[in-house]
Design a protein around this motif. Structure first.
Motif, PDB file in Angstrom:
ATOM      1  N   GLU A  22       0.769  -1.053   0.128  1.00  0.00           N
ATOM      2  CA  GLU A  22      -0.083  -0.070   0.165  1.00  0.00           C
ATOM      3  C   GLU A  22       0.738   1.201   0.007  1.00  0.00           C
ATOM      4  OE1 GLU A  22      -3.370   0.381  -0.240  1.00  0.00           O
ATOM      5  OE2 GLU A  22      -3.088  -1.673  -0.828  1.00  0.00           O
ATOM      6  N   GLU A  23       1.908   1.130   1.000  1.00  0.00           N
ATOM      7  CA  GLU A  23       2.831   2.439   0.809  1.00  0.00           C
ATOM      8  C   GLU A  23       3.670   2.994  -0.802  1.00  0.00           C
ATOM      9  OE1 GLU A  23       5.948   1.638   3.933  1.00  0.00           O
ATOM     10  OE2 GLU A  23       4.554   2.977   5.170  1.00  0.00           O
ATOM     11  N   ALA A  36       2.337   6.539 -13.914  1.00  0.00           N
ATOM     12  CA  ALA A  36       1.559   5.553 -15.282  1.00  0.00           C
ATOM     13  C   ALA A  36       1.466   5.227 -14.823  1.00  0.00           C
ATOM     14  CB  ALA A  36       2.684   6.041 -16.278  1.00  0.00           C
ATOM     15  N   PHE A  37       1.406   3.057 -14.670  1.00  0.00           N
ATOM     16  CA  PHE A  37       1.276   2.307 -14.390  1.00  0.00           C
ATOM     17  C   PHE A  37       0.296   1.993 -13.515  1.00  0.00           C
ATOM     18  CE2 PHE A  37       6.158   1.159 -16.306  1.00  0.00           C
ATOM     19  CZ  PHE A  37       5.810   1.142 -17.036  1.00  0.00           C
ATOM     20  N   VAL A  38       0.274   2.953 -12.368  1.00  0.00           N
ATOM     21  CA  VAL A  38      -0.955   2.501 -11.024  1.00  0.00           C
ATOM     22  C   VAL A  38      -1.681   3.122 -11.776  1.00  0.00           C
ATOM     23  CG1 VAL A  38      -0.541   3.886  -9.185  1.00  0.00           C
ATOM     24  CG2 VAL A  38       1.272   2.825  -9.470  1.00  0.00           C
ATOM     25  N   ASP A  39      -1.480   4.527 -12.152  1.00  0.00           N
ATOM     26  CA  ASP A  39      -3.113   5.529 -12.839  1.00  0.00           C
ATOM     27  C   ASP A  39      -3.797   4.435 -13.490  1.00  0.00           C
ATOM     28  OD1 ASP A  39      -1.676   6.994 -10.169  1.00  0.00           O
ATOM     29  OD2 ASP A  39      -1.377   8.548 -11.884  1.00  0.00           O
ATOM     30  N   HIS A  40      -3.305   4.149 -14.871  1.00  0.00           N
ATOM     31  CA  HIS A  40      -4.035   3.002 -15.864  1.00  0.00           C
ATOM     32  C   HIS A  40      -4.394   2.015 -15.187  1.00  0.00           C
ATOM     33  CE1 HIS A  40      -3.911   1.933 -19.589  1.00  0.00           C
ATOM     34  NE2 HIS A  40      -3.743   0.998 -19.604  1.00  0.00           N
ATOM     35  N   ALA A  41      -3.266   1.656 -14.600  1.00  0.00           N
ATOM     36  CA  ALA A  41      -3.731   0.503 -13.252  1.00  0.00           C
ATOM     37  C   ALA A  41      -5.347   1.036 -12.911  1.00  0.00           C
ATOM     38  CB  ALA A  41      -3.199  -0.748 -12.631  1.00  0.00           C
ATOM     39  N   LEU A  42      -5.020   1.609 -12.127  1.00  0.00           N
ATOM     40  CA  LEU A  42      -6.994   2.043 -11.299  1.00  0.00           C
ATOM     41  C   LEU A  42      -7.242   2.813 -12.022  1.00  0.00           C
ATOM     42  CD1 LEU A  42      -4.538   3.884  -8.181  1.00  0.00           C
ATOM     43  CD2 LEU A  42      -5.519   1.488  -8.394  1.00  0.00           C
ATOM     44  N   PRO A  45       4.109  -4.268  -5.545  1.00  0.00           N
ATOM     45  CA  PRO A  45       4.715  -5.495  -4.332  1.00  0.00           C
ATOM     46  C   PRO A  45       6.202  -4.367  -4.500  1.00  0.00           C
ATOM     47  CG  PRO A  45       5.275  -6.269  -7.027  1.00  0.00           C
ATOM     48  CD  PRO A  45       3.943  -5.406  -6.794  1.00  0.00           C
ATOM     49  N   LEU A  46       6.284  -3.152  -4.419  1.00  0.00           N
ATOM     50  CA  LEU A  46       7.867  -2.645  -4.050  1.00  0.00           C
ATOM     51  C   LEU A  46       7.648  -0.685  -5.106  1.00  0.00           C
ATOM     52  CD1 LEU A  46      10.472  -2.453  -2.966  1.00  0.00           C
ATOM     53  CD2 LEU A  46      12.118  -3.497  -5.167  1.00  0.00           C
ATOM     54  N   CYS A  47       8.751  -0.457  -4.503  1.00  0.00           N
ATOM     55  CA  CYS A  47       8.859   1.146  -4.722  1.00  0.00           C
ATOM     56  C   CYS A  47      10.535   1.240  -3.861  1.00  0.00           C
ATOM     57  CB  CYS A  47       7.819   2.203  -4.890  1.00  0.00           C
ATOM     58  SG  CYS A  47       8.318   3.467  -5.735  1.00  0.00           S
ATOM     59  N   ALA A  48      11.150   1.239  -5.032  1.00  0.00           N
ATOM     60  CA  ALA A  48      12.518   1.558  -4.281  1.00  0.00           C
ATOM     61  C   ALA A  48      13.441   2.299  -4.943  1.00  0.00           C
ATOM     62  CB  ALA A  48      13.095   0.143  -3.819  1.00  0.00           C
ATOM     63  N   THR A  49      14.421   3.191  -4.743  1.00  0.00           N
ATOM     64  CA  THR A  49      15.209   3.920  -5.206  1.00  0.00           C
ATOM     65  C   THR A  49      16.317   4.537  -4.902  1.00  0.00           C
ATOM     66  OG1 THR A  49      13.439   4.770  -7.119  1.00  0.00           O
ATOM     67  CG2 THR A  49      15.194   5.698  -7.171  1.00  0.00           C
TER      68      THR A  49
END
Length: 497
Positions: A31-32, A46-52, A61-65
């Motif tokens: 969720e974070e 872009a990926f997240v908004d399109h899927a939503l 599963p992951l957002c890491a930079t």
């Protein structure tokens, strides 16, 4: 439809002494990660908004930079790859990845290729779409283990989200039942200097990007990306490459070959010729005397945070002060010891510090810190929100920050290396950089969209740092030779030419 979207980014300078730890990636899960991605000006966003918008069953599963730095520990790579692989093993209909393309870990020179190979093994028939950085060192292993790739076409990178949208257009075709496209890559043996990849000025990179856009307008061609590569990542596949996604394998190979040939013909345009620091300082002084508004922007590109620099070298600041230049604002310079000393002294109090030059640089002669005496005008947490156009809305944390006022200069010192993305870097510490006569930033490119329009001139200043634009200073061991410009007399032609 069950969609997995993840972000996992690191540009690795294999010569950098800056450590890359698991916590350097500030990983977010579930969720974070979803919260970060929602509305984000990134490919992941872009990926997240399109899927939503599709009301899909979205798994993040992951957002890491991590900021560019030295090779990551093997266990850090494994720990961050694991949740993506586990999510894919649970089953999905599509995989969308926001990667960099130049990540190296201990024992793994091609982290993106390794991750994609594992995902392909876990889900042989699931479409995989990948967004990459323009500085990716793309490998055949990456190409073989995904279905479509698109990379940034701007540097500074202001099209990260647009690149995600490009990947989505290709993936939507695949998911609607169209045949999977063909991909081809041609690697041109050129170690291009990052300062010569600026897409906002005329030059070879701008020309190649225009050719790529023209090729994308052809029927049957879905994506054409010219990857400049990251030259300070000493791996076999470092350097320029062209990746084409097309309906026809023959067309993909032809377009990739044509653009790689054009890159080779223009290879001299990828070489940055440094001038001595003394000459750069003289140019800055002349520019300050010329008509115009705003400071002279002096870019210390030999110690650039976003290429793996330590951000603690002080050669440009020291040279400017020695030359009698005044009205300087400089920073952020990373020196946790000095920040602690200034914090103890407290705002409004006098202090004498030994600033910078404390991190040993492999292959470079050691240098002494810069002795400065002045007054502490700020000593508090250094946090701000980016106003754009890169990473708009993201909160940045420089750790504790302190400002030292000395004769001729205002110096921002931070606990962490930090790219000057935004005016907020200085504003959060009570400093107005636009009021300076000279503004010294440890940056090559990312500062430009914000600071360059506010400056009367830009002067690139060479310093002895681990991100130097002089490739002759580095001991390359793994890159395939011959490679230009390390081997200037070499000959090359793309396959089939």
């Amino acid at each position: 439809m069950r969609i997995i979207a993840a972000r996992f980014n690191h540009e690795t300078n294999t010569f950098s002494p800056v450590k890359t730890l698991l916590e350097s990636f500030a990983p977010l899960y579930g969720e974070e990660a979803l919260a970060f991605g929602t509305g984000s000006a990134t490919a992941f966003g872009a990926f997240v908004d399109h899927a939503l918008a599709q009301d899909a069953d979205l798994i993040t599963p992951l957002c890491a930079t991590a900021d560019p730095s030295g090779p990551a520990p093997r266990d850090a790579f494994e720990a961050l790859a694991a949740p993506i692989i586990a999510a894919v093993r649970d089953g999905c209909d599509a995989i969308l990845l926001d990667l960099h393309g130049a990540m190296v870990a201990e024992g793994i020179d091609d982290c993106e290729g390794a991750l994609l190979a594992r995902l392909r093994e876990a889900a042989p028939d699931v479409p995989i779409g990948v967004a990459l950085d323009l500085h990716g060192n793309v490998t055949e292993r990456m190409i073989a283990n995904c279905d479509c790739i698109a990379g940034f076409k701007t540097y500074p990178h202001i099209d990260m989200r647009a690149t995600g949208d490009h990947v989505l257009r290709m993936m939507d075709k695949i998911l609607s039942g169209a045949p999977k496209p063909n991909m081809a890559m041609v690697h041109a043996p050129i170690l291009a200097q990052t300062l010569k990849m600026n897409t906002e000025v005329a030059g070879i990179m701008t020309d190649l990007i225009a050719m790529a856009r023209e090729a994308e307008a052809q029927d049957g061609v879905e994506a054409v990306t010219v990857f400049g590569g990251f030259p300070l990542s000493d791996i076999a596949d470092a350097g320029v490459s062209v990746v084409v996604v097309a309906q026809s394998a023959v067309m993909a190979r032809a377009v990739a070959g044509d653009l790689a040939a054009a890159a080779w013909r223009g290879r001299e345009g990828f070489v940055y010729h440094e001038e001595p620091l003394k000459a750069s300082l003289a140019r800055a002084r002349s520019a300050a005397e010329a008509p115009g508004n705003g400071p002279v922007l002096m870019l210390d590109h030999g110690d650039n945070c976003m290429s793996g620099g330590t951000c603690d070298t002080v050669g440009v600041l020291q040279g400017a002060l020695a030359a009698g230049m005044a009205g300087i604002v400089a920073g952020p310079i990373c020196d946790p010891e000095v920040v602690a000393q200034m914090t103890r002294a407290g705002e409004g109090n006098a202090v004498t510090v030994e600033l910078g030059n404390k991190v040993p640089l492999p292959g470079f002669a050691p240098t002494r810190p810069l002795a400065l005496s002045g007054t502490v005008s700020f000593a508090r947490p250094g946090r701000y929100v980016v106003s754009g156009p890169i990473y708009t809305g993201q909160t940045c944390d420089m750790g504790r920050a302190a400002v030292l006022e000395v004769e001729g200069a205002t110096v921002l010192v931070t606990e962490r290396p930090h790219e000057p993305w935004d005016l907020g870097v200085f504003a959060c510490a009570g400093v107005d950089p636009v009021a300076a006569r000279y503004l010294i930033l440890k940056s090559r490119m990312y500062c430009r969209p914000v600071f360059e329009p506010l400056s009367r001139a830009v002067v690139e200043c060479a310093s002895a740092g681990i991100t130097s634009s002089n490739l002759g200073l580095f001991d390359f061991q793994k890159v395939v030779r011959p490679v230009y410009p390390l081997d200037p007399e070499m000959e090359w032609a793309p396959p089939g030419k």
